[in-house]
Design a protein around this motif. Structure first.
Motif, mmCIF file in Angstrom:
data_model
loop_
_atom_site.group_PDB
_atom_site.id
_atom_site.type_symbol
_atom_site.label_atom_id
_atom_site.label_comp_id
_atom_site.label_asym_id
_atom_site.label_seq_id
_atom_site.Cartn_x
_atom_site.Cartn_y
_atom_site.Cartn_z
ATOM 1 N N SER A 184 0.835 -1.220 0.000
ATOM 2 C CA SER A 184 0.000 0.000 0.000
ATOM 3 C C SER A 184 0.863 1.260 0.000
ATOM 4 C CB SER A 184 -0.909 0.019 1.225
ATOM 5 O OG SER A 184 -0.148 0.167 2.404
ATOM 6 N N GLY A 185 0.380 2.296 -0.683
ATOM 7 C CA GLY A 185 1.157 3.531 -0.721
ATOM 8 C C GLY A 185 0.313 4.763 -0.980
ATOM 9 N N VAL A 186 0.839 5.912 -0.536
ATOM 10 C CA VAL A 186 0.248 7.187 -0.959
ATOM 11 C C VAL A 186 0.651 7.374 -2.413
ATOM 12 C CG1 VAL A 186 0.206 9.699 -0.606
ATOM 13 C CG2 VAL A 186 0.606 8.186 1.340
ATOM 14 N N ALA A 187 -0.297 7.792 -3.256
ATOM 15 C CA ALA A 187 0.044 8.150 -4.642
ATOM 16 C C ALA A 187 0.328 9.649 -4.645
ATOM 17 C CB ALA A 187 -1.112 7.799 -5.565
ATOM 18 N N ASN A 188 1.606 9.985 -4.807
ATOM 19 C CA ASN A 188 2.016 11.394 -4.797
ATOM 20 C C ASN A 188 2.262 11.845 -6.237
ATOM 21 O OD1 ASN A 188 2.645 11.779 -1.721
ATOM 22 N ND2 ASN A 188 3.684 9.882 -2.291
ATOM 23 N N PHE A 189 1.453 12.789 -6.705
ATOM 24 C CA PHE A 189 1.576 13.251 -8.096
ATOM 25 C C PHE A 189 2.178 14.652 -8.138
ATOM 26 C CE2 PHE A 189 -2.056 10.413 -8.109
ATOM 27 C CZ PHE A 189 -1.891 9.679 -9.281
ATOM 28 N N VAL A 190 2.913 14.916 -9.222
ATOM 29 C CA VAL A 190 3.236 16.298 -9.569
ATOM 30 C C VAL A 190 2.702 16.505 -10.988
ATOM 31 C CG1 VAL A 190 5.029 18.036 -9.915
ATOM 32 C CG2 VAL A 190 5.312 16.293 -8.125
ATOM 33 N N PHE A 191 1.763 17.456 -11.120
ATOM 34 C CA PHE A 191 1.204 17.779 -12.438
ATOM 35 C C PHE A 191 1.903 19.048 -12.922
ATOM 36 C CE2 PHE A 191 -2.070 15.493 -10.130
ATOM 37 C CZ PHE A 191 -2.440 14.527 -11.056
ATOM 38 N N ASP A 192 2.601 18.938 -14.039
ATOM 39 C CA ASP A 192 3.308 20.089 -14.582
ATOM 40 C C ASP A 192 2.430 20.748 -15.643
ATOM 41 O OD1 ASP A 192 5.001 21.919 -15.652
ATOM 42 O OD2 ASP A 192 6.711 20.543 -15.848
ATOM 43 N N GLU A 193 1.893 21.923 -15.285
ATOM 44 C CA GLU A 193 1.003 22.620 -16.222
ATOM 45 C C GLU A 193 1.740 23.739 -16.956
ATOM 46 O OE1 GLU A 193 -2.593 23.815 -14.206
ATOM 47 O OE2 GLU A 193 -3.352 21.753 -14.216
ATOM 48 N N GLY A 194 3.056 23.679 -17.013
ATOM 49 C CA GLY A 194 3.842 24.700 -17.714
ATOM 50 C C GLY A 194 4.094 25.897 -16.829
ATOM 51 N N ASP A 195 3.068 26.728 -16.637
ATOM 52 C CA ASP A 195 3.242 27.918 -15.804
ATOM 53 C C ASP A 195 3.168 27.623 -14.309
ATOM 54 O OD1 ASP A 195 0.638 27.159 -16.189
ATOM 55 O OD2 ASP A 195 -0.182 29.192 -16.213
ATOM 56 N N ARG A 196 2.686 26.452 -13.930
ATOM 57 C CA ARG A 196 2.645 26.091 -12.500
ATOM 58 C C ARG A 196 2.691 24.573 -12.348
ATOM 59 N NH1 ARG A 196 -3.599 26.194 -10.325
ATOM 60 N NH2 ARG A 196 -4.475 25.008 -12.046
ATOM 61 N N LYS A 197 3.067 24.175 -11.138
ATOM 62 C CA LYS A 197 3.081 22.746 -10.816
ATOM 63 C C LYS A 197 2.063 22.508 -9.699
ATOM 64 C CE LYS A 197 7.749 21.047 -11.848
ATOM 65 N NZ LYS A 197 8.384 22.104 -12.627
ATOM 66 N N ILE A 198 1.269 21.458 -9.813
ATOM 67 C CA ILE A 198 0.336 21.116 -8.733
ATOM 68 C C ILE A 198 0.783 19.790 -8.132
ATOM 69 C CG2 ILE A 198 -2.061 20.632 -8.100
ATOM 70 C CD1 ILE A 198 -2.922 22.184 -10.591
ATOM 71 N N ARG A 199 0.941 19.802 -6.796
ATOM 72 C CA ARG A 199 1.335 18.563 -6.112
ATOM 73 C C ARG A 199 0.105 17.998 -5.413
ATOM 74 N NH1 ARG A 199 5.650 21.685 -2.551
ATOM 75 N NH2 ARG A 199 3.780 22.973 -2.482
ATOM 76 N N LEU A 200 -0.284 16.805 -5.805
ATOM 77 C CA LEU A 200 -1.489 16.191 -5.217
ATOM 78 C C LEU A 200 -1.120 14.845 -4.619
ATOM 79 C CD1 LEU A 200 -5.056 16.007 -6.654
ATOM 80 C CD2 LEU A 200 -3.931 13.902 -5.950
#
Ligand SMILES: [Zn+2]
Length: 466
Positions: free
Chosen positions: A167-183
């Motif tokens: 089991s694990g936390v799914a840690n995402f980084v979404f690179d939208e060019g002008d900003r990064k979202i960490r979910l």
């Protein structure tokens, strides 16, 4: 970016959250079955709320059916994207989904017998064992802590939650060019004191957190006390009362923890001379998969394994696989311990053992895990004087006991400790999922007290934009 909550919203089962990135990539987080509401559940499971053929990725936090159970159904409806999870989750899914497919076939057969008698058309199983076997071709496994580039815009890293093997936390980084979202999506979070697994570790800083809340308003017993209670219940039932102790247990996780505790009692010379039966083919297969994934074991377990290389085997422990052996066990009058699935007492061989044992005072039923409110397990634990099993009514005369520290879920204090690794001022939003609404409301307040300023309990079907 959009997030849509399609399951485990103000309830505990059916985990399913859909992310659509700025580039239009569709990532589903878990694809769990709804469980425990009879016919209503079936309808909910058949309406996914999205087109499976359009999903690019499915990311799994762990192998429990309430997080994975609808993958074969998605496959049957045309899903051909990539399923990403840890190696141990992949191995467990291979046996757990096949088992679930078999259950779907059996349940549908039984249901259709009734329908035909009523002059109604038979229905088709939601999926079969064959669908479950076939969907495994979509899986890839990755290790913990290793960033995996899903594509040019999305990176995924799993960090251990100690809830279930893999089991694990799914840690995402979404690179939208002008900003990064960490979910970060926690999936289910385990306990610091799991007997087998490594404890949960801090996860990377996130902007958005989706967290579970199963025990959002409860605290567990101390583990040591629980082990003593387990031994006491065995002695009282099997030695003093000469009865059978039935332990309904999830085949994967709880069963191995209970076996491991008994293994330790045996090594310490504390276990009375009685036979212990593990009566569930899935439990047997799962135990073999546990043996393969030492990377998930905690330090104490690894240390003990130097003296006892098989922590899931000792004299007088018998793994029962065939139906004939299981039936013989039903008829036996000897005092013994029977560990059998399912944990919520809704399916599996444990129902036969309950039907045979629950009316007799000398027996005990010991629950070692969470039971969703509408399940047979919950009814028994609530103290209902009579219960229906396979359509027959039985008086509940057996003693009913509960050990909730064998739970795989952190209690609310442990969850707060787990989330404390985050710099709260950087967290823009916490979504509370996978819990009963009352527990979630309590947990929301606790999170706010701990310094998380924006906490939301999304409703089923709710969609949010970032
Ligand atoms: Zn779980």
């Amino acid at each position: 970016m959009k997030i849509k909550f399609l399951g485990a919203a103000r309830e505990v089962t059916g985990s399913k959250h859909l992310i659509v990135t700025k580039e239009g990539i569709r990532i589903l987080l878990d694809c769990g079955m709804f469980q425990g509401k009879g016919l209503e559940t079936d309808t909910m499971n058949r309406h996914l709320g999205f087109n499976p053929g359009e999903i690019d990725y499915l990311v799994l936090t762990h192998a429990h059916i309430d997080h994975t159970g609808l993958i074969p159904y998605m496959y049957k409806l045309g899903f051909r994207g990539t399923v990403i999870c840890t190696h141990a989750t992949r191995d467990l899914c291979a046996i757990m989904l096949a088992d679930c497919g078999k259950i779907q076939e059996q349940d549908t057969k039984w249901f259709n017998k009734k329908r035909v008698k009523q002059g109604k058309e038979p229905v088709e199983a939601i999926y079969t064992r064959v669908d479950a076997d076939q969907c495994m071709e979509l899986f890839i496994g990755i290790p913990y802590n290793r960033p995996f580039k899903m594509n040019g815009h999305v990176t995924l890293t799993f960090t251990n939650t100690g809830h279930l093997l893999g089991s694990g936390v799914a840690n995402f980084v979404f690179d939208e060019g002008d900003r990064k979202i960490r979910l970060s999506y926690t999936g289910d979070v385990g306990r610091q004191s799991n007997r087998i697994l490594r404890p949960p570790v801090p996860f990377p800083q996130a902007d958005i957190i989706i967290t579970e809340s199963t025990y959002g308003n409860r605290l567990h017993e101390v583990t040591k006390i629980a082990e003593e209670k387990l031994l006491d219940v065995i002695k009282k039932t099997c030695i003093e009362k000469n009865g059978k102790l039935i332990i309904p247990s999830f085949s994967v996780g709880r069963t191995q923890e209970v076996i491991y505790s008994l293994n330790n009692f045996f090594n310490e010379g504390k276990l009375p001379k009685i036979n212990i039966y593990v009566d569930s083919p899935l439990s047997v297969n799962a135990t073999n998969i546990f043996r393969l994934h030492k990377e998930c074991f905690n330090d104490l377990m690894l240390e003990k394994m130097e003296a006892d290389p098989d922590p899931f085997g000792f004299d007088r422990l018998y793994f029962v696989t065939s139906v004939e052996e299981s039936k013989r066990l039903n008829d036996t009058k000897e005092p013994c311990v029977i560990i059998s699935a399912s944990g919520m007492m809704e399916a599996g061989r444990v129902k036969h053992h309950l039907a045979n044992s629950i009316a007799d005072r000398k027996n005990t039923v010991l629950a070692v895990g969470y039971c969703a409110p509408s399940t047979l397990g919950a009814k028994i634990l609530r103290g209902e004087p009579r219960v229906s099993i396979f359509g027959n009514e039985y008086p509940v005369n057996a003693e009913i006991e509960k050990l909730d520290s064998y739970s795989g879920h952190a209690d609310y204090q442990e969850l707060l400790n787990f989330l404390d690794c985050q710099n709260k001022s950087e967290v823009q939003m916490v979504y509370v999922v996978h819990g009963e609404y009352e527990a979630q409301q309590f947990f929301k307040e606790e999170l706010e007290k701990a310094g998380f300023t924006n906490v939301s309990i999304p409703e089923m079907g709710e969609e949010v934009n970032y």
